[in-house]
Structure formats: C-alpha cells, structure tokens
Design a protein around this motif. Structure first.
Motif, PDB file in Angstrom:
ATOM      1  N   ARG A 272       0.823  -1.208   0.000  1.00 57.02           N
ATOM      2  CA  ARG A 272       0.000   0.000   0.000  1.00 57.02           C
ATOM      3  C   ARG A 272       0.860   1.262   0.000  1.00 57.02           C
ATOM      4  NH1 ARG A 272      -2.852  -2.615   4.244  1.00 57.02           N
ATOM      5  NH2 ARG A 272      -2.107  -1.017   5.707  1.00 57.02           N
ATOM      6  N   GLY A 273       2.160   1.091   0.191  1.00 55.58           N
ATOM      7  CA  GLY A 273       3.062   2.224   0.106  1.00 55.58           C
ATOM      8  C   GLY A 273       3.282   2.926   1.423  1.00 55.58           C
ATOM      9  N   LEU A 274       4.276   3.827   1.419  1.00 53.17           N
ATOM     10  CA  LEU A 274       4.739   4.480   2.645  1.00 53.17           C
ATOM     11  C   LEU A 274       4.595   5.994   2.624  1.00 53.17           C
ATOM     12  CD1 LEU A 274       7.869   2.229   2.865  1.00 53.17           C
ATOM     13  CD2 LEU A 274       6.188   2.430   4.713  1.00 53.17           C
ATOM     14  N   GLY A 275       4.150   6.555   1.516  1.00 55.13           N
ATOM     15  CA  GLY A 275       4.039   8.009   1.439  1.00 55.13           C
ATOM     16  C   GLY A 275       2.856   8.427   0.608  1.00 55.13           C
ATOM     17  N   ASN A 276       2.747   9.747   0.414  1.00 54.02           N
ATOM     18  CA  ASN A 276       1.686  10.321  -0.394  1.00 54.02           C
ATOM     19  C   ASN A 276       2.277  11.181  -1.496  1.00 54.02           C
ATOM     20  OD1 ASN A 276      -0.608   9.299   0.980  1.00 54.02           O
ATOM     21  ND2 ASN A 276      -0.276  10.796   2.611  1.00 54.02           N
ATOM     22  N   SER A 277       1.478  11.415  -2.512  1.00 51.27           N
ATOM     23  CA  SER A 277       1.935  12.267  -3.600  1.00 51.27           C
ATOM     24  C   SER A 277       0.940  13.401  -3.803  1.00 51.27           C
ATOM     25  CB  SER A 277       2.106  11.443  -4.882  1.00 51.27           C
ATOM     26  OG  SER A 277       2.551  12.263  -5.932  1.00 51.27           O
ATOM     27  N   VAL A 278       0.295  13.439  -4.946  1.00 51.02           N
ATOM     28  CA  VAL A 278      -0.616  14.536  -5.257  1.00 51.02           C
ATOM     29  C   VAL A 278      -1.755  14.588  -4.244  1.00 51.02           C
ATOM     30  CG1 VAL A 278      -2.163  15.487  -6.994  1.00 51.02           C
ATOM     31  CG2 VAL A 278      -0.013  14.411  -7.694  1.00 51.02           C
ATOM     32  N   VAL A 279      -2.342  13.438  -3.956  1.00 53.08           N
ATOM     33  CA  VAL A 279      -3.361  13.358  -2.904  1.00 53.08           C
ATOM     34  C   VAL A 279      -2.619  13.162  -1.590  1.00 53.08           C
ATOM     35  CG1 VAL A 279      -5.379  12.124  -2.057  1.00 53.08           C
ATOM     36  CG2 VAL A 279      -5.003  12.368  -4.530  1.00 53.08           C
ATOM     37  N   ARG A 287       0.189   3.729   6.228  1.00 52.04           N
ATOM     38  CA  ARG A 287       1.425   3.453   5.510  1.00 52.04           C
ATOM     39  C   ARG A 287       1.896   2.046   5.858  1.00 52.04           C
ATOM     40  NH1 ARG A 287       3.564   8.820   4.320  1.00 52.04           N
ATOM     41  NH2 ARG A 287       2.114  10.333   5.210  1.00 52.04           N
ATOM     42  N   GLU A 288       2.406   1.338   4.844  1.00 55.09           N
ATOM     43  CA  GLU A 288       2.656  -0.094   5.018  1.00 55.09           C
ATOM     44  C   GLU A 288       4.053  -0.502   4.575  1.00 55.09           C
ATOM     45  OE1 GLU A 288       0.155  -4.084   3.923  1.00 55.09           O
ATOM     46  OE2 GLU A 288       0.673  -2.785   2.230  1.00 55.09           O
ATOM     47  N   LEU A 289       4.752  -1.158   5.474  1.00 58.08           N
ATOM     48  CA  LEU A 289       5.962  -1.908   5.143  1.00 58.08           C
ATOM     49  C   LEU A 289       5.550  -3.365   5.020  1.00 58.08           C
ATOM     50  CD1 LEU A 289       9.047  -2.507   4.976  1.00 58.08           C
ATOM     51  CD2 LEU A 289       9.018  -2.621   7.481  1.00 58.08           C
ATOM     52  N   VAL A 290       5.894  -3.988   3.904  1.00 59.10           N
ATOM     53  CA  VAL A 290       5.546  -5.397   3.699  1.00 59.10           C
ATOM     54  C   VAL A 290       6.805  -6.243   3.855  1.00 59.10           C
ATOM     55  CG1 VAL A 290       4.560  -7.103   2.124  1.00 59.10           C
ATOM     56  CG2 VAL A 290       3.699  -4.750   2.123  1.00 59.10           C
ATOM     57  N   VAL A 291       6.705  -7.268   4.671  1.00 59.44           N
ATOM     58  CA  VAL A 291       7.782  -8.238   4.829  1.00 59.44           C
ATOM     59  C   VAL A 291       7.314  -9.535   4.180  1.00 59.44           C
ATOM     60  CG1 VAL A 291       9.196  -9.541   6.457  1.00 59.44           C
ATOM     61  CG2 VAL A 291       8.603  -7.152   6.945  1.00 59.44           C
ATOM     62  N   VAL A 292       8.028  -9.944   3.146  1.00 61.45           N
ATOM     63  CA  VAL A 292       7.632 -11.111   2.347  1.00 61.45           C
ATOM     64  C   VAL A 292       8.533 -12.285   2.703  1.00 61.45           C
ATOM     65  CG1 VAL A 292       7.250 -12.020   0.028  1.00 61.45           C
ATOM     66  CG2 VAL A 292       6.936  -9.570   0.483  1.00 61.45           C
ATOM     67  N   ASP A 293       7.925 -13.379   3.108  1.00 62.71           N
ATOM     68  CA  ASP A 293       8.664 -14.616   3.389  1.00 62.71           C
ATOM     69  C   ASP A 293       8.428 -15.607   2.261  1.00 62.71           C
ATOM     70  OD1 ASP A 293      10.018 -14.355   5.980  1.00 62.71           O
ATOM     71  OD2 ASP A 293       8.000 -14.043   6.776  1.00 62.71           O
ATOM     72  N   LEU A 294       9.490 -15.920   1.522  1.00 67.93           N
ATOM     73  CA  LEU A 294       9.412 -16.990   0.530  1.00 67.93           C
ATOM     74  C   LEU A 294       9.736 -18.295   1.233  1.00 67.93           C
ATOM     75  CD1 LEU A 294      11.158 -15.403  -2.591  1.00 67.93           C
ATOM     76  CD2 LEU A 294       8.822 -15.110  -1.737  1.00 67.93           C
ATOM     77  N   LEU A 295       8.788 -19.206   1.225  1.00 64.44           N
ATOM     78  CA  LEU A 295       8.919 -20.469   1.944  1.00 64.44           C
ATOM     79  C   LEU A 295       9.010 -21.625   0.967  1.00 64.44           C
ATOM     80  CD1 LEU A 295       6.172 -19.821   4.657  1.00 64.44           C
ATOM     81  CD2 LEU A 295       8.626 -19.290   4.784  1.00 64.44           C
TER      82      LEU A 295
END
Length: 301
Positions: A272-279, A287-295
């Motif tokens: 979903r992202g960590l910042g904003n731009s025009v809006v 704001r979202e940090l995604v941690v992906v685990d490849l199993l």
C-alpha cells in the motif's frame, strides 16, 4: 366587526432553551470534527508492518525474507524514516526491495532518502527500480548516482544474481514506462522485456521488482516466482465493506492495491506504500511496510 386577535404570551425561557440546544449541537459537531481530524492525522502518520508468506520452489534453507519498500515519496515527517529503518533492521531480512517512487516528482532534497538507502544497504543487499515519479523528477540522475554510492543495486530492465545460504537467487527489475516517455522513447511492453531477460532459466527462486501492478497479466508466467509492486497506494481511500476507492491507471474501485494476487505460477505482492503524492491524505489506509517470506513449496499429496 371582527373580534380582536388573541396572541398567546411567549413562554418564558423558550428562546433561551433553543439557543442552548444550538450551542450544544455546535459543540458536539466541533468535538466530532476534532476527533475525526485527530484520527486522520494519527492514521496518516502510523506505520504498519504486514507479513506475507509465499510458497516458492527451491528457496534457500530457512526461506528467504524480503523487506518490500514502496512509494515512500521522500516522506520524512518527524522520525518516520528512522522508524522504518528500525523496523527493517529488526526483521532479519535477506533482501531489501525498493519498488519505485522512492522520491516524489516535487522532491528537492535527496539527503534523507539517500541516508535511508545507505542504512538499508548496510542491513541487507538492496535493490531499486525506477517508478513513475522518478521518471518525472529533475533529480533522477542525481538520485541514481547517490543510490549507487550508497551501495544500492539499480535494475533498469536488468537481472542480477546473488547467493544466499548456498542457493542462487535471481533478482530482476523493470523500470517504469514513464521513464521512457519522459526521455522521448517508446516504452517497451513488460512482457517483451521479460522475454528478453529469460528468467525461466534461473535455477533458484526469482524475484521481480516492477512498480505497476496493473501489468500482472504481462508479468505472469514469464519466470518470476514472486513480483513486488506498489504504485496504487492501497486505493488511497479504503471504504468499509467496499474497499479501495481509486488507484492510478486502474481507476475507480481497483482490484490490485494490496496483498497477494496469483496468476498461473506467479504470485504478486502489492504494498500500500509508505508516502503520499498529489493526494496528500490517506483514509483508513495506513502506511505499510511489507515483509515477504518466501517459503519452501509444500509437497503435493
């Protein structure tokens, strides 16, 4: 001759009671607005960490953990970037993926972003692809030079490989099509670039960094086990029972704004992202940090 009109005397205190009700109503409305503004401010400043697990064949022993950082847009309010770096550092990640729009087209100061990149590259091998905002930024070349100096690997329709715990991991990256448009070139179709990269021949797991999720159909089944994307900002506004409201290049009520999406043998993980731009405001969409685990892929049976 008509009878004189009879006018009932005004009850004492009627006007005063009406005025008191108006004052109370105004105070309640002001309190609701104040609480709503406070919640909106809190919701826009907080950072959530989402963990996503994806099964992939031939992952390294113990799996492969990736910090997926997308659409920061040079957000630097308060200690936000320090909190982001601390979250990544404590997650014991094997890779950091910066999937575009690290800066905004209006960014004028690169220092905080480059400091963050240097911090992250000291935590784990860090990879970057250009997003549409870097494409439009006058600081694009300065950013790329600074990222290289910070130890970040930049992938511009390229592929690289590294070994993690005895397993060869392939990381590929597609730069955003906006870069070509701004440079006066015709953008290549993602499918054509991926066919040229020939990811199917990679022996171990293959991770593709690609800013825009709406090209999932072109990314899928071309050798990437997992695709990391952003761009949609979670739909910017997320309505209860309805979901995301709008995303660039997907329009109203978009389908690809967060989470894991599968097509064929390919899984896409969208931040979903960590910042904003025009809006400049998110609603119900932190704001979202995604941690992906490849199993390791479970045996079929």
């Amino acid at each position: 001759m008509s009878a004189p009109l009879s006018v009932a005397p005004r009850r004492a205190g009627t006007g005063r009671a009406r005025g008191q009700r108006l004052v109370v109503g105004a105070l309640v409305a002001a309190l609701v607005l104040l609480l709503g503004a406070g919640w909106l401010l809190w919701d826009n400043r907080r950072l959530v960490v989402t963990e996503q697990a994806v099964e992939v064949a031939a992952t390294p022993e113990g799996g492969l953990r990736i910090a997926h950082v997308s659409d920061l847009h040079a957000a630097d309010h308060g200690d936000f970037q320090d909190r982001l770096a601390a979250e990544i550092e404590q997650r014991d990640v094997d890779l950091v993926a910066l999937t575009g729009d690290l800066i905004d087209m209006r960014t004028t100061e690169l220092g905080p972003v480059l400091d963050l990149a240097e911090h992250l590259s000291a935590v784990a091998p860090t990879f970057f692809v250009l997003g549409n905002h870097e494409g439009d930024s006058a600081l694009r070349e300065e950013l790329l030079a600074g990222l290289e100096d910070a130890g970040v690997t930049i992938l511009r329709d390229e592929v690289t490989r590294l070994e993690i715990r005895g397993t060869e991991v392939t990381v590929a990256g597609l730069e955003d099509r906006r870069v070509a448009v701004v440079d006066g070139r015709t953008p290549a179709q993602p499918a054509a670039v991926l066919d040229r990269l020939a990811l199917e021949s990679a022996p171990g797991p293959t991770v593709l960094l690609a800013h825009r999720p709406e090209f999932l159909a072109q990314y899928a089944d071309r050798g990437a086990d997992v695709i990391l994307s952003g761009h949609a900002h979670g739909g910017q506004v997320r309505l209860p029972l309805i979901g995301p409201l709008f995303a660039p290049h997907q329009g109203w009520f978009p389908a690809l704004t967060e989470g894991v999406h599968r097509q064929g043998d390919t899984a896409m993980v969208i931040s979903r992202g960590l910042g904003n731009s025009v809006v400049g405001v998110r609603v119900n969409n932190p704001r979202e940090l995604v941690v992906v685990d490849l199993l390791q892929e479970s045996p079929q049976g």
